[in-house]
Design a protein around this motif. Structure first.
Motif, PDB file in Angstrom:
ATOM      1  N   ARG A 147       0.812  -1.229   0.000  1.00 39.33           N
ATOM      2  CA  ARG A 147       0.000   0.000   0.000  1.00 39.33           C
ATOM      3  C   ARG A 147       0.836   1.265   0.000  1.00 39.33           C
ATOM      4  N   SER A 148       2.148   1.118   0.228  1.00 44.67           N
ATOM      5  CA  SER A 148       2.972   2.335   0.304  1.00 44.67           C
ATOM      6  C   SER A 148       4.390   2.035  -0.166  1.00 44.67           C
ATOM      7  N   SER A 183       2.007   7.013  -0.085  1.00 45.72           N
ATOM      8  CA  SER A 183       0.880   6.086  -0.323  1.00 45.72           C
ATOM      9  C   SER A 183       0.041   6.694  -1.433  1.00 45.72           C
ATOM     10  N   GLU A 184      -0.030   6.009  -2.559  1.00 43.78           N
ATOM     11  CA  GLU A 184      -0.768   6.546  -3.698  1.00 43.78           C
ATOM     12  C   GLU A 184      -2.199   6.023  -3.725  1.00 43.78           C
ATOM     13  N   GLU A 185      -3.159   6.918  -3.855  1.00 43.30           N
ATOM     14  CA  GLU A 185      -4.543   6.522  -4.130  1.00 43.30           C
ATOM     15  C   GLU A 185      -4.689   6.566  -5.644  1.00 43.30           C
ATOM     16  N   ASN A 186      -4.869   5.410  -6.252  1.00 47.03           N
ATOM     17  CA  ASN A 186      -4.884   5.376  -7.721  1.00 47.03           C
ATOM     18  C   ASN A 186      -6.279   5.211  -8.321  1.00 47.03           C
ATOM     19  N   ASP A 187      -7.324   5.247  -7.472  1.00 43.72           N
ATOM     20  CA  ASP A 187      -8.675   5.339  -8.021  1.00 43.72           C
ATOM     21  C   ASP A 187      -8.722   6.648  -8.809  1.00 43.72           C
ATOM     22  N   TYR A 213     -10.323   9.757  -7.393  1.00 42.44           N
ATOM     23  CA  TYR A 213      -9.833  10.344  -6.133  1.00 42.44           C
ATOM     24  C   TYR A 213      -8.309  10.386  -6.093  1.00 42.44           C
ATOM     25  N   ARG A 214      -7.695  10.377  -7.258  1.00 44.68           N
ATOM     26  CA  ARG A 214      -6.250  10.157  -7.294  1.00 44.68           C
ATOM     27  C   ARG A 214      -5.488  11.238  -6.516  1.00 44.68           C
ATOM     28  N   HIS A 215      -4.600  10.787  -5.649  1.00 46.92           N
ATOM     29  CA  HIS A 215      -3.695  11.700  -4.925  1.00 46.92           C
ATOM     30  C   HIS A 215      -2.614  10.855  -4.264  1.00 46.92           C
ATOM     31  N   ALA A 216      -1.634  11.531  -3.661  1.00 47.86           N
ATOM     32  CA  ALA A 216      -0.592  10.818  -2.922  1.00 47.86           C
ATOM     33  C   ALA A 216      -0.522  11.377  -1.509  1.00 47.86           C
ATOM     34  N   HIS A 245       0.728  13.053 -10.566  1.00 50.40           N
ATOM     35  CA  HIS A 245      -0.146  13.437  -9.447  1.00 50.40           C
ATOM     36  C   HIS A 245      -0.407  14.937  -9.446  1.00 50.40           C
TER      37      HIS A 245
END
Ligand SMILES: CC(C)(COP(=O)(O)OP(=O)(O)OC[C@H]1O[C@@H](n2cnc3c(N)ncnc32)[C@H](O)[C@@H]1OP(=O)(O)O)[C@@H](O)C(=O)NCCC(=O)NCCS
Length: 169
Positions: free
Chosen positions: A53-54, A72-76, A79-82, A115
């Motif tokens: 996850r990270s 930790s990358e949110e790749n949806d 909602y993409r962000h780090a 990002h």
């Protein structure tokens, strides 16, 4: 990934060769106070080398391990962000290295991974961290109540801060 370079910091993915240094760094009271306790080699490997996850990056200054940055990358796509976190060894704190390391990692995440938004969530009482993150360009979003705790301590409030790539100073 190639090594990322700032004026004073070099940043690269953490490896098995960093485990001993990271265990020592996370055991320092000035780090453990905010990052938590109980980081033996097994937990460092689990959290910083093996957790899908990270990603953990090692910060080097003058050839020494000076700290770590956790990404930790949110790749949806919707909602993409780090999300970022950082700790420096006590001897390297308060010299502007935290803001330099964060800027180097953020520039990489913008340039190479596309990002546009970053978050970070210091304890509300961690003034050096909040000042460091504000200097990078993070803005307070709001207080997350009873957000985290270290060891068997009480739940503590966290300050959610965010930064947009197109607002980078
Ligand atoms: C938080 C951390 C990464 C910041 O990196 P750093 O290189 O030390 O930070 P910088 O030198 O860029 O900035 C520190 C700021 O805090 C200020 N500061 C230092 N000690 C302070 C104190 N006791 N009280 C209030 N402010 C303080 C400095 O003056 C500076 O702010 P300014 O530039 O506005 O004057 C680093 O200090 C660290 O690893 N701390 C221990 C672990 C930790 O807290 N990790 C973060 C978890 S969210």
């Amino acid at each position: 990934m190639k090594t990322l370079r700032g004026e004073r910091v070099s940043i690269r993915p953490a490896t098995e060769a960093d485990v001993k240094s990271l265990v020592a760094l996370l055991a320092e009271p000035a780090v453990a106070r905010w990052w938590g306790t109980g980081y033996d080699a097994e937990r460092v490997r689990h959290d910083h080398l093996e957790d899908p996850r990270s990603e953990t990056f090692t910060i080097e200054v003058d050839g020494q391990v000076a700290g770590l940055v956790l990404v930790s990358e949110e790749n949806d796509p919707e909602y993409r962000h780090a999300a970022l976190d950082i700790s420096l060894s006590t001897a390297f704190q308060g010299r502007g290295l935290g803001r330099e390391a964060l800027r180097v990692v953020i520039d990489h995440l913008v340039r190479d991974r596309g990002h546009h938004r970053f978050t970070i969530d210091p304890d509300v009482e961690n003034e050096p961290a909040i000042r460091c993150y504000a200097a990078v360009g993070f803005r307070p979003v709001g207080v997350m109540r009873s957000y985290s705790h270290v060891a068997d301590g009480p739940w503590r409030d966290g300050l959610l801060m965010d930064l947009l790539a197109d607002e980078l100073p």
